[in-house]
Design a protein around this motif. Structure first.
Motif, PDB file in Angstrom:
ATOM      1  N   TYR A 240      -2.220  -4.603  -8.375  1.00 41.30           N
ATOM      2  CA  TYR A 240      -1.271  -5.479  -9.058  1.00 41.30           C
ATOM      3  C   TYR A 240       0.097  -5.316  -8.419  1.00 41.30           C
ATOM      4  O   TYR A 240       0.521  -4.198  -8.119  1.00 41.30           O
ATOM      5  CB  TYR A 240      -1.168  -5.142 -10.543  1.00 41.30           C
ATOM      6  CG  TYR A 240      -2.474  -5.243 -11.294  1.00 41.30           C
ATOM      7  CD1 TYR A 240      -3.441  -6.196 -10.972  1.00 41.30           C
ATOM      8  CD2 TYR A 240      -2.745  -4.393 -12.353  1.00 41.30           C
ATOM      9  CE1 TYR A 240      -4.630  -6.289 -11.681  1.00 41.30           C
ATOM     10  CE2 TYR A 240      -3.930  -4.475 -13.067  1.00 41.30           C
ATOM     11  CZ  TYR A 240      -4.868  -5.427 -12.722  1.00 41.30           C
ATOM     12  OH  TYR A 240      -6.040  -5.513 -13.421  1.00 41.30           O
ATOM     13  N   ASN A 241       0.785  -6.415  -8.233  1.00 42.77           N
ATOM     14  CA  ASN A 241       2.120  -6.388  -7.642  1.00 42.77           C
ATOM     15  C   ASN A 241       3.070  -7.098  -8.589  1.00 42.77           C
ATOM     16  O   ASN A 241       2.984  -8.311  -8.774  1.00 42.77           O
ATOM     17  CB  ASN A 241       2.109  -7.068  -6.272  1.00 42.77           C
ATOM     18  CG  ASN A 241       3.456  -7.002  -5.584  1.00 42.77           C
ATOM     19  OD1 ASN A 241       4.429  -6.512  -6.133  1.00 42.77           O
ATOM     20  ND2 ASN A 241       3.501  -7.522  -4.367  1.00 42.77           N
ATOM     21  N   LYS A 242       3.975  -6.343  -9.184  1.00 43.66           N
ATOM     22  CA  LYS A 242       4.972  -6.934 -10.086  1.00 43.66           C
ATOM     23  C   LYS A 242       6.196  -7.415  -9.331  1.00 43.66           C
ATOM     24  O   LYS A 242       7.083  -8.014  -9.914  1.00 43.66           O
ATOM     25  CB  LYS A 242       5.375  -5.913 -11.156  1.00 43.66           C
ATOM     26  CG  LYS A 242       4.242  -5.595 -12.098  1.00 43.66           C
ATOM     27  CD  LYS A 242       4.677  -4.658 -13.200  1.00 43.66           C
ATOM     28  CE  LYS A 242       3.489  -4.421 -14.118  1.00 43.66           C
ATOM     29  NZ  LYS A 242       3.869  -3.828 -15.369  1.00 43.66           N
ATOM     30  N   GLY A 243       6.221  -7.161  -8.034  1.00 49.82           N
ATOM     31  CA  GLY A 243       7.358  -7.554  -7.213  1.00 49.82           C
ATOM     32  C   GLY A 243       7.018  -8.735  -6.335  1.00 49.82           C
ATOM     33  O   GLY A 243       6.222  -9.598  -6.693  1.00 49.82           O
ATOM     34  N   ALA A 244       7.631  -8.744  -5.172  1.00 51.89           N
ATOM     35  CA  ALA A 244       7.393  -9.816  -4.193  1.00 51.89           C
ATOM     36  C   ALA A 244       6.675  -9.198  -2.995  1.00 51.89           C
ATOM     37  O   ALA A 244       6.033  -8.171  -3.127  1.00 51.89           O
ATOM     38  CB  ALA A 244       8.730 -10.445  -3.794  1.00 51.89           C
ATOM     39  N   ALA A 245       6.806  -9.806  -1.848  1.00 50.17           N
ATOM     40  CA  ALA A 245       6.137  -9.326  -0.635  1.00 50.17           C
ATOM     41  C   ALA A 245       6.427  -7.845  -0.418  1.00 50.17           C
ATOM     42  O   ALA A 245       7.559  -7.384  -0.602  1.00 50.17           O
ATOM     43  CB  ALA A 245       6.597 -10.138   0.564  1.00 50.17           C
ATOM     44  N   PHE A 246       5.390  -7.100  -0.023  1.00 53.21           N
ATOM     45  CA  PHE A 246       5.488  -5.666   0.230  1.00 53.21           C
ATOM     46  C   PHE A 246       6.004  -4.899  -0.996  1.00 53.21           C
ATOM     47  O   PHE A 246       6.679  -3.898  -0.882  1.00 53.21           O
ATOM     48  CB  PHE A 246       6.362  -5.374   1.453  1.00 53.21           C
ATOM     49  CG  PHE A 246       5.909  -6.114   2.674  1.00 53.21           C
ATOM     50  CD1 PHE A 246       4.759  -5.736   3.357  1.00 53.21           C
ATOM     51  CD2 PHE A 246       6.615  -7.222   3.128  1.00 53.21           C
ATOM     52  CE1 PHE A 246       4.340  -6.424   4.478  1.00 53.21           C
ATOM     53  CE2 PHE A 246       6.190  -7.919   4.252  1.00 53.21           C
ATOM     54  CZ  PHE A 246       5.052  -7.522   4.926  1.00 53.21           C
ATOM     55  N   SER A 247       5.708  -5.422  -2.182  1.00 49.85           N
ATOM     56  CA  SER A 247       6.093  -4.814  -3.472  1.00 49.85           C
ATOM     57  C   SER A 247       7.608  -4.723  -3.664  1.00 49.85           C
ATOM     58  O   SER A 247       8.099  -3.889  -4.418  1.00 49.85           O
ATOM     59  CB  SER A 247       5.451  -3.434  -3.641  1.00 49.85           C
ATOM     60  OG  SER A 247       4.051  -3.565  -3.695  1.00 49.85           O
ATOM     61  N   PHE A 248       8.344  -5.592  -3.002  1.00 47.92           N
ATOM     62  CA  PHE A 248       9.799  -5.640  -3.154  1.00 47.92           C
ATOM     63  C   PHE A 248      10.153  -5.837  -4.626  1.00 47.92           C
ATOM     64  O   PHE A 248       9.675  -6.761  -5.270  1.00 47.92           O
ATOM     65  CB  PHE A 248      10.366  -6.783  -2.294  1.00 47.92           C
ATOM     66  CG  PHE A 248      11.838  -6.991  -2.443  1.00 47.92           C
ATOM     67  CD1 PHE A 248      12.740  -6.027  -2.009  1.00 47.92           C
ATOM     68  CD2 PHE A 248      12.329  -8.151  -3.007  1.00 47.92           C
ATOM     69  CE1 PHE A 248      14.105  -6.223  -2.135  1.00 47.92           C
ATOM     70  CE2 PHE A 248      13.695  -8.362  -3.134  1.00 47.92           C
ATOM     71  CZ  PHE A 248      14.583  -7.386  -2.697  1.00 47.92           C
ATOM     72  N   LEU A 249      10.936  -4.960  -5.182  1.00 48.13           N
ATOM     73  CA  LEU A 249      11.382  -4.939  -6.579  1.00 48.13           C
ATOM     74  C   LEU A 249      10.247  -4.720  -7.585  1.00 48.13           C
ATOM     75  O   LEU A 249      10.403  -4.991  -8.772  1.00 48.13           O
ATOM     76  CB  LEU A 249      12.152  -6.227  -6.933  1.00 48.13           C
ATOM     77  CG  LEU A 249      13.448  -6.490  -6.167  1.00 48.13           C
ATOM     78  CD1 LEU A 249      14.059  -7.831  -6.568  1.00 48.13           C
ATOM     79  CD2 LEU A 249      14.455  -5.371  -6.417  1.00 48.13           C
ATOM     80  N   ALA A 250       9.108  -4.213  -7.139  1.00 48.72           N
ATOM     81  CA  ALA A 250       7.956  -4.031  -8.032  1.00 48.72           C
ATOM     82  C   ALA A 250       8.221  -3.018  -9.145  1.00 48.72           C
ATOM     83  O   ALA A 250       7.603  -3.098 -10.203  1.00 48.72           O
ATOM     84  CB  ALA A 250       6.737  -3.600  -7.226  1.00 48.72           C
TER      85      ALA A 250
END
Length: 175
Positions: free
Chosen positions: A66-76
């Motif tokens: 699951y990724n709550k951020g953006a690309a590459f988990s940015f701000l996840a």
């Protein structure tokens, strides 16, 4: 004497863009991306537990992430505001892309790129609205190093961006 009823105007580009000016093919491409993306995520969500991996090759796994951020988990790892922020960005991007498709519907490569990007953006927006995060499951790795997991929507966005760059390079080289 019979009179001809005027037909409703359709979305079309200016005649200078050449080729077909219908939005239908581009919306169809985006719809196929959305369908493939959402179906694949439903299957992975049904078959895997969070974090579960299934090795497919020596360099590729299926994994439920699951990724709550953006690309590459940015701000996840933020407090949750990013869900609404990235949903808003996705919706704004789709509106802008539709405007571009209306204006340039006859420019095939450009519109292919936009349709792929739009389909991917909508696929990830659906995840954020339904699940609160983006479902990722494609995990490539080499020598113990894993590329961040991604999904079909991300793949479509990446291919669309590459086609966009190719289209721009071709356009610049013509002048």
């Amino acid at each position: 004497m019979a009179t001809k009823k005027a037909s409703k105007p359709t979305f079309s580009a200016s005649r200078s863009s050449g080729g077909s000016t219908s939005l239908s093919p581009w919306l169809g491409i985006a719809s196929i991306v959305i369908l493939a993306d959402q179906l694949s995520k439903i299957v992975v969500n049904k078959l895997f537990l969070y974090g579960e991996e299934k090795p497919i090759t020596s360099f590729f796994n299926l994994v439920l992430a699951y990724n709550k951020g953006a690309a590459f988990s940015f701000l996840a790892f933020e407090s949750g505001w990013q869900r609404y922020f990235f949903t808003g960005i996705g919706i704004a991007a789709v509106v802008f892309i539709i405007l571009l498709l209306r204006k340039h519907a006859g420019q095939r490569l450009f519109c292919w790129s936009l349709a792929l990007i739009m389909g991917g953006a909508i696929g990830n927006v659906i995840d954020r609205v339904v699940y609160g995060h983006v479902v990722d499951f494609l995990d490539f790795h080499w020598a113990g190093h894993h590329f961040p997991a991604f999904n079909i929507a991300d793949t479509a966005i990446t291919i669309g961006a590459a086609l966009f760059i190719l289209d721009e390079l071709r356009r610049v080289n013509k002048h």
